[in-house]
Motif scaffolding. Structure first.
Motif, PDB file in Angstrom:
ATOM      1  N   TYR A 230     -58.821 -52.854 -75.843  1.00 46.26           N
ATOM      2  CA  TYR A 230     -57.960 -51.807 -75.285  1.00 46.26           C
ATOM      3  C   TYR A 230     -56.821 -51.478 -76.253  1.00 46.26           C
ATOM      4  CZ  TYR A 230     -54.527 -49.460 -72.363  1.00 46.26           C
ATOM      5  OH  TYR A 230     -53.617 -48.559 -71.872  1.00 46.26           O
ATOM      6  N   SER A 234     -56.341 -47.865 -78.037  1.00 49.63           N
ATOM      7  CA  SER A 234     -55.110 -47.132 -77.744  1.00 49.63           C
ATOM      8  C   SER A 234     -54.473 -46.541 -78.986  1.00 49.63           C
ATOM      9  CB  SER A 234     -54.100 -48.048 -77.043  1.00 49.63           C
ATOM     10  OG  SER A 234     -54.579 -48.471 -75.787  1.00 49.63           O
ATOM     11  N   SER A 238     -51.902 -43.402 -79.858  1.00 52.49           N
ATOM     12  CA  SER A 238     -50.557 -43.951 -80.083  1.00 52.49           C
ATOM     13  C   SER A 238     -50.531 -44.654 -81.427  1.00 52.49           C
ATOM     14  CB  SER A 238     -50.180 -44.946 -78.972  1.00 52.49           C
ATOM     15  OG  SER A 238     -50.304 -44.359 -77.694  1.00 52.49           O
ATOM     16  N   HIS A 244     -46.996 -50.566 -75.917  1.00 56.07           N
ATOM     17  CA  HIS A 244     -48.158 -50.922 -75.095  1.00 56.07           C
ATOM     18  C   HIS A 244     -49.340 -51.379 -75.959  1.00 56.07           C
ATOM     19  CE1 HIS A 244     -49.500 -46.769 -75.979  1.00 56.07           C
ATOM     20  NE2 HIS A 244     -50.721 -47.188 -75.663  1.00 56.07           N
ATOM     21  N   VAL A 245     -49.407 -50.903 -77.217  1.00 59.48           N
ATOM     22  CA  VAL A 245     -50.448 -51.384 -78.119  1.00 59.48           C
ATOM     23  C   VAL A 245     -50.198 -52.843 -78.463  1.00 59.48           C
ATOM     24  CG1 VAL A 245     -51.423 -51.173 -80.440  1.00 59.48           C
ATOM     25  CG2 VAL A 245     -50.969 -49.113 -79.080  1.00 59.48           C
TER      26      VAL A 245
END
Length: 489
Positions: A230, A234, A238, A244-245
């Protein structure tokens, strides 16, 4: 076909006609494995139609592939242990039923989230089913030459299933719609189930098998791998510096570290850490990761290139993969005949060298490319290398493994291929996306540049696999010990 039902036991009696009985077990195991492997690649050609029908984003397209791959990779180790502890027959039947039911749910999905969730369950069913197929073969074929032939057939199915997926997917998408790339598994699964109930040996696993399954270990490795993938996916929308990465990558690292800690403490771990001290097993799995990283992404990227850049239909795209399918068969048959004489190392080196050259060739794809020059010729080299490599790396990984750990060894080598495939697809698709996004030319020129850069990195993966194969045995592989007559499964 025997005239009367065979006695389902670990020791078939004279009335069971052992030749026909074992042949049917091989057919059942290979048919199930073919179905599982086919579903890794069968959706690739259908992705543009699925995207348009369900309104998916480019990242959503990847998750249709990766949801299956991650469910498969994360629980293959559990499936391998289940085959050892619970018994190959019961594990095979449970996995087959789950896979078939999830295939039906995929075909009925009305939105992207439902399809991705069903694909994850389908992958879980495949994770339980796949190691049971190899365990059934290893415990049925005890004579070294017969086992080599049976493993050759199984390895051929692995290669051909991946190559044939695009062709079958193209035919189904063109004439029946994308939902039939999933529905097709339902009648096949039911047919295999009927044959397995009749022929599969009803041997038993270890006492208290279910209670000894390492569920915390399976959960931690699955969550860890999913978080890592994920995080990588991502980065297409981004930057690598996005919180969030980094959070996803950190979470994946923590859960994978927890997996190692769990395996060092539980009584019946998915992966006894001591087994990784076996040099040949450890290296073979590293080689398989490199091989899987390049090969899984190849189907995905070539399918998109032929449709989005060259403008091929789903059927024409599927037909483009037919020469590669034939090349896999040639490579697999060649390695089956040679591996006992040469050992795994020469065949792996040759196979990975061919694939590396093929990927370097693919990296030069052009907007105005032709099927023969830009697709077929380099693809055949890649596929031939895959066919040559599959049996040797599987044989190296299972060399010297006691039959009670056959499911563990097969689960490890399958997991390595799937882990490599999931990570490789995420990495190479991200490379393609970043390259296309930063390209000065619009449209298909940017897409082509992205795919070319991804194939260049795929060549790096197969070159690393070739380097790793230098450390595998260079002499003929000794036979894996056969089962003890009447012993427990």
């Amino acid at each position: 076909m025997p005239s009367a039902p065979p006695v389902l036991s670990t020791e078939p009696g004279p009335s069971t006609r052992p030749g026909a009985w074992t042949a049917m077990i091989l057919v059942i195991a290979c048919a199930a494995q073919f179905m599982v492997v086919l579903d890794v690649s069968i959706v690739n050609v259908a992705l543009p139609d699925i995207k348009a029908s369900l309104g998916l984003s480019p990242a959503g397209q990847q998750w249709i592939v990766n949801a299956y791959t991650l469910g498969f990779a994360g629980l293959l180790l559990l499936g391998g242990r289940a085959a050892d502890l619970v018994g190959a027959r019961r594990t095979f039947l449970a996995g087959l039923c789950t896979f078939t039911a999830a295939s039906l749910a995929c075909g009925l999905a009305s939105d992207g989230a439902t399809l991705i969730a069903a694909r994850a369950v389908q992958g879980i069913g495949g994770a339980v089913l796949a190691p049971a197929t190899l365990t059934m073969i290893m415990t049925t074929f005890t004579e070294p030459r017969a086992r080599t032939r049976a493993m050759g057939a199984w390895s051929s199915v692995n290669g051909v299933g991946g190559a044939a997926g695009a062709l079958v997917g193209g035919l189904l998408t063109e004439y029946t719609g994308w939902r039939w790339v999933f529905f097709v598994n339902v009648p096949i699964g039911i047919a295999i189930l009927g044959a397995a109930l009749f022929y599969a040996p009803a041997a038993h696993g270890s006492r208290g098998g279910l209670s000894r399954l390492d569920l915390p270990g399976a959960l931690s490795v699955t969550v860890g791998l999913t978080a890592l993938v994920y995080g990588i996916i991502s980065t297409e929308s981004s930057s690598w510096a996005s919180p969030h990465v980094w959070a996803a990558l950190a979470l994946g690292t923590v859960f994978l570290a927890a997996f190692v800690g769990i395996e060092s403490k539980v009584a019946a771990p998915l992966v006894p850490l001591a087994v990784l001290r076996r040099r040949t097993l450890a290296i073979a799995n590293l080689v398989m990761i490199g091989l899987g990283s390049a090969m899984f992404a190849m189907w995905f990227l070539l399918s998109l290139y032929t449709q989005q850049v060259l403008g091929f239909s789903a059927l024409k795209t599927g037909l483009c993969f037919l020469p590669g399918c034939l090349a896999v068969i040639v490579g697999a048959r060649t390695s089956t005949h040679l591996v006992r004489r040469t050992g795994p190392r020469p065949l792996l080196l040759t196979g990975m060298a061919l694939s590396t050259f093929g990927f370097l060739w693919l990296s030069r794809i052009a907007v105005g490319g032709t099927f023969t020059t830009d697709v077929a010729s380099p693809f055949v080299l890649c596929a031939l290398g895959l066919g040559l490599a599959m049996l040797p790396v599987t044989a190296a990984a299972t060399t010297g493994i006691d039959r009670r750990e056959a499911g563990l060894a097969s689960g490890l080598v399958n997991t390595s291929r799937q882990v490599g495939g999931a990570l490789g697809l995420a990495i190479l698709a991200a490379i393609a996306s970043h390259t296309a996004g930063g390209h000065v030319s619009p449209g298909v020129q940017a897409l082509t540049a992205g795919y070319g850069r991804a194939f260049l990195f795929a060549a790096l993966f197969t070159a690393c696999a070739a380097f790793g194969s230098l450390f595998l045995p260079g002499r003929p592989t000794p036979a894996v010990p056969g089962p003890t007559p009447g012993g427990p499964e």
